[in-house]
Design an enzyme around this catalytic site. Structure first.
Site, PDB file in Angstrom:
ATOM      1  N   GLU A  41     -15.603  31.849   6.928  1.00  0.00           N
ATOM      2  CA  GLU A  41     -15.120  30.780   7.815  1.00  0.00           C
ATOM      3  C   GLU A  41     -13.597  30.777   7.890  1.00  0.00           C
ATOM      4  O   GLU A  41     -12.915  31.187   6.951  1.00  0.00           O
ATOM      5  CB  GLU A  41     -15.657  29.415   7.373  1.00  0.00           C
ATOM      6  CG  GLU A  41     -15.559  29.119   5.878  1.00  0.00           C
ATOM      7  CD  GLU A  41     -14.527  28.057   5.537  1.00  0.00           C
ATOM      8  OE1 GLU A  41     -13.540  27.948   6.280  1.00  0.00           O
ATOM      9  OE2 GLU A  41     -14.707  27.377   4.514  1.00  0.00           O
ATOM     10  N   ARG A  66     -16.660  24.448  -2.921  1.00  0.00           N
ATOM     11  CA  ARG A  66     -17.820  24.933  -2.168  1.00  0.00           C
ATOM     12  C   ARG A  66     -17.472  25.259  -0.718  1.00  0.00           C
ATOM     13  O   ARG A  66     -18.175  24.901   0.212  1.00  0.00           O
ATOM     14  CB  ARG A  66     -18.974  23.929  -2.244  1.00  0.00           C
ATOM     15  CG  ARG A  66     -19.385  23.576  -3.665  1.00  0.00           C
ATOM     16  CD  ARG A  66     -20.575  22.659  -3.716  1.00  0.00           C
ATOM     17  NE  ARG A  66     -21.776  23.357  -3.247  1.00  0.00           N
ATOM     18  CZ  ARG A  66     -22.497  24.187  -3.998  1.00  0.00           C
ATOM     19  NH1 ARG A  66     -22.131  24.461  -5.232  1.00  0.00           N
ATOM     20  NH2 ARG A  66     -23.577  24.764  -3.512  1.00  0.00           N
ATOM     21  N   CYS A  71     -12.024  37.485   5.135  1.00  0.00           N
ATOM     22  CA  CYS A  71     -12.394  38.647   4.321  1.00  0.00           C
ATOM     23  C   CYS A  71     -11.569  38.811   3.055  1.00  0.00           C
ATOM     24  O   CYS A  71     -12.109  39.100   1.986  1.00  0.00           O
ATOM     25  CB  CYS A  71     -12.370  39.920   5.158  1.00  0.00           C
ATOM     26  SG  CYS A  71     -10.731  40.550   5.569  1.00  0.00           S
ATOM     27  N   HIS A 109      -9.136  44.592   7.104  1.00  0.00           N
ATOM     28  CA  HIS A 109     -10.309  44.252   6.301  1.00  0.00           C
ATOM     29  C   HIS A 109     -10.119  44.784   4.884  1.00  0.00           C
ATOM     30  O   HIS A 109      -9.511  45.844   4.688  1.00  0.00           O
ATOM     31  CB  HIS A 109     -11.567  44.847   6.932  1.00  0.00           C
ATOM     32  CG  HIS A 109     -12.857  44.367   6.331  1.00  0.00           C
ATOM     33  ND1 HIS A 109     -13.087  43.054   6.010  1.00  0.00           N
ATOM     34  CD2 HIS A 109     -13.991  45.033   5.984  1.00  0.00           C
ATOM     35  CE1 HIS A 109     -14.304  42.923   5.513  1.00  0.00           C
ATOM     36  NE2 HIS A 109     -14.863  44.117   5.478  1.00  0.00           N
ATOM     37  N   ASP A 124     -19.517  44.274   0.196  1.00  0.00           N
ATOM     38  CA  ASP A 124     -18.691  43.591   1.189  1.00  0.00           C
ATOM     39  C   ASP A 124     -19.180  42.163   1.363  1.00  0.00           C
ATOM     40  O   ASP A 124     -20.180  41.916   2.028  1.00  0.00           O
ATOM     41  CB  ASP A 124     -18.731  44.342   2.515  1.00  0.00           C
ATOM     42  CG  ASP A 124     -17.609  43.927   3.459  1.00  0.00           C
ATOM     43  OD1 ASP A 124     -17.079  42.816   3.276  1.00  0.00           O
ATOM     44  OD2 ASP A 124     -17.260  44.702   4.361  1.00  0.00           O
TER      45      ASP A 124
END
Length: 283
Positions: A41, A66, A71, A109, A124
């Protein structure tokens, strides 16, 4: 890496018992738990909050509060936990859609390579709708439930991954030379703050699952999977109440750092982004 209490808290977060040994089966359980519990997110980016790769800050955000992340946050947290569980983990550079974008994609990434049972695995935890389980670093296909992923070797240092087409990423490349987390800090800052970055321009939340993956992009909530007509369903989120319900009930995000004022701001951003999309579509 995380200390023992932090590892235990992380494992409780993903609902996985502490492994007795660092083997491939334990890696699969932790990978699946991480992917299906911790959402990908960009909400902090949308709120203008600084993205930190400090281990303590990540523990507080992703484990204690939480939340999810994008990435660099997710895979660095994943690496810290795997190392604490006894795995040998290498950080490597990834390039999402390098097949189309060229070498400028390198570094957009962060990917992990993990040693287990005499094999090297791609792990990943930060590819939005990506692999639910680790994939061996070997050419060929990997079937995971209803989803099929494929891996192709480009040269001695470079591999191309083709996640299942029901996901959000058509391909990404990795090169296997080891990196440090510091090597990703500049790109992380750029992608989390630049007005040109898609992470800044578009609110998004993703969570893999079986048989369906789910995602929220601005005001569009969608599910995808091979059991659905045309491979996906999507609907427009009509109001702030359903928007909040999707964040907290479907994606199970913790409310500690997302109070009513933050949800209001996120809803306003999602609405504005949807209006931009409609105007571009009509043009």
């Amino acid at each position: 890496m995380f200390d023992t209490p932090q590892l235990e808290a992380y494992l409780r977060r993903i609902k996985v018992p502490k492994p007795r040994r660092a083997d491939a089966e334990a890696l699969r359980r932790i990978h699946r738990g991480h992917l299906t519990t911790i959402p990908y997110e960009t909400l902090d980016i949308q709120l203008g909050r600084k993205v930190s790769l400090d281990p303590q800050a990540l523990f507080e955000k992703i484990v204690e509060s939480r939340r999810g992340g994008f990435c660099y946050e997710l895979n660095w947290t994943f690496a810290l936990a795997l190392r604490a569980a006894g795995f040998e983990v290498t950080l490597v550079e990834g390039g999402v859609h390098r097949e189309k974008r060229g070498d400028s994609a390198w570094g957009n990434h962060l990917v992990l390579l993990v040693e287990a049972d005499g094999r090297r695995w791609i792990a990943d935890g930060g590819l939005a709708n990506g692999f639910i389980e680790p994939v061996p670093l070997e050419e060929g296909t990997a079937r995971q439930g209803p989803f099929t992923h494929r891996l192709e070797r480009l040269d001695s240092e470079t591999w191309r991954c083709f996640p299942d087409p029901h996901g959000s990423v058509s391909s990404f490349d990795i090169r296997v030379s080891p990196q440090r987390i510091e090597d990703f800090e500049a790109r992380c800052l750029e992608l989390s703050t630049s007005p040109e970055s898609s992470f800044v321009r578009v609110l998004s939340v993703y969570l893999p699952g079986e048989p369906r993956m789910s995602r929220l992009v601005s005001r569009t909530f969608a599910s995808s999977g091979p059991d659905l007509p045309d491979g996906k369903t999507e609907r427009l989120v009509p109001d702030r109440e359903q928007f909040a319900s999707i964040l907290f009930d479907h994606f199970r995000l913790g409310p500690q750092t997302l109070g009513p004022a933050e949800v209001d701001r996120l809803w306003d951003k999602a609405t504005a982004q949807h209006e931009v999309w409609l105007s571009q579509k009509a043009a």
